[in-house]
Design a protein around this motif. Structure first.
Motif, PDB file in Angstrom:
ATOM      1  N   THR A  68     -11.517 -39.712 -14.721  1.00 48.18           N
ATOM      2  CA  THR A  68     -10.400 -38.740 -14.677  1.00 48.18           C
ATOM      3  C   THR A  68      -9.568 -38.855 -15.963  1.00 48.18           C
ATOM      4  O   THR A  68     -10.018 -39.455 -16.933  1.00 48.18           O
ATOM      5  N   LYS A  74      -1.705 -38.944 -17.613  1.00 47.43           N
ATOM      6  CA  LYS A  74      -1.164 -38.753 -16.253  1.00 47.43           C
ATOM      7  C   LYS A  74       0.352 -38.981 -16.250  1.00 47.43           C
ATOM      8  O   LYS A  74       1.078 -38.296 -15.503  1.00 47.43           O
ATOM      9  N   MET A  77       1.773 -35.821 -17.308  1.00 52.52           N
ATOM     10  CA  MET A  77       1.650 -34.810 -16.247  1.00 52.52           C
ATOM     11  C   MET A  77       2.716 -35.038 -15.165  1.00 52.52           C
ATOM     12  O   MET A  77       3.370 -34.092 -14.710  1.00 52.52           O
ATOM     13  N   ASP A  78       2.882 -36.292 -14.764  1.00 53.19           N
ATOM     14  CA  ASP A  78       3.861 -36.576 -13.712  1.00 53.19           C
ATOM     15  C   ASP A  78       5.290 -36.291 -14.177  1.00 53.19           C
ATOM     16  O   ASP A  78       6.123 -35.819 -13.410  1.00 53.19           O
ATOM     17  N   SER A  80       6.156 -34.000 -16.042  1.00 49.76           N
ATOM     18  CA  SER A  80       6.360 -32.557 -16.232  1.00 49.76           C
ATOM     19  C   SER A  80       6.959 -31.877 -15.010  1.00 49.76           C
ATOM     20  O   SER A  80       7.037 -30.642 -14.966  1.00 49.76           O
ATOM     21  N   TYR A  84       8.200 -28.011 -14.542  1.00 49.19           N
ATOM     22  CA  TYR A  84       7.576 -27.376 -13.363  1.00 49.19           C
ATOM     23  C   TYR A  84       8.643 -26.682 -12.510  1.00 49.19           C
ATOM     24  O   TYR A  84       8.488 -25.509 -12.145  1.00 49.19           O
ATOM     25  N   THR A 113      -9.041 -31.625 -13.090  1.00 49.66           N
ATOM     26  CA  THR A 113      -7.679 -32.156 -12.898  1.00 49.66           C
ATOM     27  C   THR A 113      -6.678 -31.411 -13.787  1.00 49.66           C
ATOM     28  O   THR A 113      -5.587 -31.038 -13.345  1.00 49.66           O
ATOM     29  N   LEU A 114      -7.076 -31.170 -15.040  1.00 53.28           N
ATOM     30  CA  LEU A 114      -6.171 -30.478 -15.964  1.00 53.28           C
ATOM     31  C   LEU A 114      -6.033 -28.998 -15.606  1.00 53.28           C
ATOM     32  O   LEU A 114      -4.954 -28.413 -15.774  1.00 53.28           O
ATOM     33  N   PHE A 117      -3.657 -28.871 -12.747  1.00 52.55           N
ATOM     34  CA  PHE A 117      -2.325 -29.149 -13.318  1.00 52.55           C
ATOM     35  C   PHE A 117      -1.743 -27.873 -13.944  1.00 52.55           C
ATOM     36  O   PHE A 117      -0.585 -27.503 -13.685  1.00 52.55           O
ATOM     37  N   ALA A 118      -2.560 -27.180 -14.723  1.00 46.35           N
ATOM     38  CA  ALA A 118      -2.094 -25.937 -15.351  1.00 46.35           C
ATOM     39  C   ALA A 118      -1.788 -24.876 -14.289  1.00 46.35           C
ATOM     40  O   ALA A 118      -0.800 -24.138 -14.398  1.00 46.35           O
ATOM     41  N   GLN A 120      -0.768 -25.407 -11.283  1.00 45.10           N
ATOM     42  CA  GLN A 120       0.501 -25.748 -10.632  1.00 45.10           C
ATOM     43  C   GLN A 120       1.692 -25.274 -11.461  1.00 45.10           C
ATOM     44  O   GLN A 120       2.747 -24.942 -10.914  1.00 45.10           O
ATOM     45  N   HIS A 121       1.493 -25.255 -12.772  1.00 42.48           N
ATOM     46  CA  HIS A 121       2.566 -24.766 -13.649  1.00 42.48           C
ATOM     47  C   HIS A 121       2.550 -23.239 -13.782  1.00 42.48           C
ATOM     48  O   HIS A 121       3.346 -22.682 -14.538  1.00 42.48           O
TER      49      HIS A 121
END
Ligand SMILES: Cc1cc2nc3c(=O)[nH]c(=O)nc-3n(C[C@H](O)[C@H](O)[C@H](O)COP(=O)(O)O)c2cc1C
Length: 197
Positions: A68, A74, A77-78, A80, A84, A113-114, A117-118, A120-121
């Motif tokens: 991953t 990460k 990401m967290d 962010s 968000y 995963t990315l 993540f995108a 979610q944004h």
């Protein structure tokens, strides 16, 4: 002129090589690349968040560690959660690249995963748009663009060689093409928005 932020971590320099190839592609397509390399123990991402907020598109890059994204990626990401909640990256173009040691190395999971993540944004995902490289001729396969046959994002393989050697030319060309594609997509998206306004 539009700006493409390239946000990435690289522990040993291989992902950094692909990040620079992505930046080259962005430049060739008329965009301005903004390289944002995440440091190993980084916890303050305020500057990165400001630069991403100003960017028209964002390309995320991470080595594949344990199937991953790496821990520093990460952490970014967290952290962010702040942009968000402000929907600061909503409707920006997004894409990703990764490097692993093995030909597979489970790195599709890094791109997935990315991409989540995108999503979610509220970002808009751009894949490679490339047919798989020529793997019929194994002697030429390592130099073929998109030799690893990825649609979701750009993949590279680095084995244990120095970043001067791997990822090899085919993988660097794949990353460069992703930069071109994202910059062009961002330009079209920007032009369409102006028309719609
Ligand atoms: C902690 C760690 C975990 C790794 N896990 C994987 C893995 O799951 N699959 C794989 O193929 N390679 C794995 N690798 C190899 C890296 O993906 C590879 O060396 C890559 O080129 C590292 O990129 P970097 O130089 O940008 O850090 C791992 C390397 C490290 C240090």
């Amino acid at each position: 002129m539009l700006t493409v932020a390239i946000v990435y971590h690289s522990g040993f320099g291989h992902t950094d090589i692909l990040a620079r190839a992505v930046a080259q592609g962005v430049g060739e397509a008329g965009g301005t690349p903004d390289l944002l390399r995440i440091a190993p123990e980084q916890t303050d991402f305020a500057d990165a968040f400001d630069r991403i907020a100003r960017a028209d598109a964002v390309i995320f890059g991470s080595p594949t560690y344990m199937g991953t994204v790496s821990a520093p990626m990460k952490a970014f990401m967290d952290a962010s959660a702040r942009p968000y909640f402000a929907k600061a990256w909503k409707d920006k173009i997004a894409a990703a690249f990764t490097v692993s040691g093995s030909p597979s190395g489970d790195k599709l999971n890094t791109l997935t995963t990315l991409a989540i993540f995108a999503a979610q944004h509220g970002m808009l995902w751009i894949g490679t748009g490339q047919a798989p490289g020529n793997n019929d001729d194994l002697s030429a396969a390592t130099e073929a663009e998109n030799r690893l046959g990825s649609f979701l994002g750009a993949m590279g393989q680095a084995a244990n060689d120095s970043p001067d050697v791997t990822p090899r030319t085919g993988d660097r060309a794949t990353a460069r093409s992703l930069g071109v594609r994202v910059a062009r997509a961002a330009a079209r998206w920007q032009a369409g928005g102006a028309q719609a306004a």
